[in-house]
Design a protein around this motif. Sequence first.
Motif, short mmCIF file in Angstrom:
data_model
loop_
_atom_site.label_atom_id
_atom_site.label_comp_id
_atom_site.label_asym_id
_atom_site.label_seq_id
_atom_site.Cartn_x
_atom_site.Cartn_y
_atom_site.Cartn_z
N TYR A 38 -8.36 38.17 -27.88
CA TYR A 38 -9.70 38.74 -27.90
C TYR A 38 -9.82 39.79 -29.01
N GLU A 39 -8.82 40.66 -29.11
CA GLU A 39 -8.85 41.73 -30.12
C GLU A 39 -8.81 41.15 -31.53
N ARG A 40 -8.08 40.08 -31.72
CA ARG A 40 -8.04 39.41 -33.03
C ARG A 40 -9.43 38.92 -33.41
N ALA A 41 -10.12 38.30 -32.47
CA ALA A 41 -11.48 37.82 -32.74
C ALA A 41 -12.41 39.00 -33.00
N ALA A 42 -12.25 40.08 -32.25
CA ALA A 42 -13.12 41.24 -32.40
C ALA A 42 -12.97 41.90 -33.77
N LYS A 43 -11.86 41.67 -34.44
CA LYS A 43 -11.67 42.20 -35.80
C LYS A 43 -12.52 41.45 -36.82
N HIS A 44 -12.91 40.22 -36.50
CA HIS A 44 -13.63 39.38 -37.45
C HIS A 44 -15.09 39.16 -37.11
N PHE A 45 -15.49 39.58 -35.91
CA PHE A 45 -16.86 39.38 -35.45
C PHE A 45 -17.37 40.69 -34.87
N ASP A 46 -18.59 41.08 -35.24
CA ASP A 46 -19.19 42.25 -34.61
C ASP A 46 -19.57 41.88 -33.17
N ASP A 47 -20.11 42.83 -32.41
CA ASP A 47 -20.43 42.58 -31.01
C ASP A 47 -21.35 41.39 -30.83
N SER A 48 -22.36 41.30 -31.67
CA SER A 48 -23.30 40.19 -31.58
C SER A 48 -22.62 38.87 -31.92
N GLY A 49 -21.85 38.86 -32.99
CA GLY A 49 -21.15 37.65 -33.39
C GLY A 49 -20.16 37.19 -32.34
N LEU A 50 -19.46 38.14 -31.74
CA LEU A 50 -18.50 37.81 -30.70
C LEU A 50 -19.21 37.26 -29.46
N ALA A 51 -20.34 37.85 -29.11
CA ALA A 51 -21.11 37.35 -27.97
C ALA A 51 -21.60 35.93 -28.22
N HIS A 52 -22.06 35.66 -29.44
CA HIS A 52 -22.52 34.30 -29.77
C HIS A 52 -21.35 33.31 -29.80
N LEU A 53 -20.21 33.74 -30.32
CA LEU A 53 -19.03 32.88 -30.33
C LEU A 53 -18.61 32.54 -28.89
N MET A 54 -18.57 33.54 -28.04
CA MET A 54 -18.21 33.29 -26.63
C MET A 54 -19.24 32.37 -25.97
N GLY A 55 -20.51 32.59 -26.25
CA GLY A 55 -21.55 31.71 -25.71
C GLY A 55 -21.37 30.28 -26.16
N LEU A 56 -21.01 30.10 -27.42
CA LEU A 56 -20.79 28.75 -27.95
C LEU A 56 -19.60 28.08 -27.28
N ILE A 57 -18.53 28.82 -27.10
CA ILE A 57 -17.33 28.27 -26.45
C ILE A 57 -17.65 27.87 -25.01
N VAL A 58 -18.35 28.72 -24.29
CA VAL A 58 -18.74 28.41 -22.91
C VAL A 58 -19.67 27.19 -22.89
N ALA A 59 -20.62 27.14 -23.80
CA ALA A 59 -21.58 26.03 -23.83
C ALA A 59 -20.88 24.69 -24.07
N ILE A 60 -19.99 24.63 -25.06
CA ILE A 60 -19.34 23.34 -25.34
C ILE A 60 -18.41 22.94 -24.21
N ASN A 61 -17.77 23.91 -23.59
CA ASN A 61 -16.94 23.56 -22.44
C ASN A 61 -17.79 22.98 -21.31
N ASN A 62 -18.99 23.52 -21.11
CA ASN A 62 -19.90 22.94 -20.11
C ASN A 62 -20.25 21.51 -20.47
#
Length: 148
Positions: free
Chosen positions: A107-131
């Motif tokens: 998680y911390e590795r990803a947080a170094k490359h994505f701001d809060d908004s970007g990280l939230a969208h990335l997590m949303g995308l991962i959750v969506a495709i898994n669904n």
Amino acid sequence: MTGRTRLLDPAVGQAMSALSAAAKKGLGDPALAELVVIRASQLNHCAFCLDMHLRIAREHGVSERKLDLLAAWEEAGDLYDERERAALALTEAVTVLVEGFVPDEVYERAAKHFDDSGLAHLMGLIVAINNWNRVMVSRRIPPGGHTP
């Protein structure tokens, strides 16, 4: 009627589609978004989603070499940049949840490359495709049949 509308109640399908679209748009990097959804779909063995998203990735200019080596991205040297590698590591951690949670270092590795908004969208995308993967795999939906 597409396969998706037959798989889900229309309101559920629309909500899942809206989450996918919002996450992709907010991430702001269509090529990276496709790498993420393809990697999750590989892990989940979703032929329908792989077929669809590989085509979309090519439309967004993702190289054949990146697509060919995605399953072995960790061993692909510098083919994937650090931002892509962080996103793919997070994708795998969220998709598989081997330890029952996402390791802090991933998680911390990803947080170094994505701001809060970007990280939230990335997590949303991962959750969506898994669904989507779980719907398509559980219903044994074969590849093909997707029309943009």
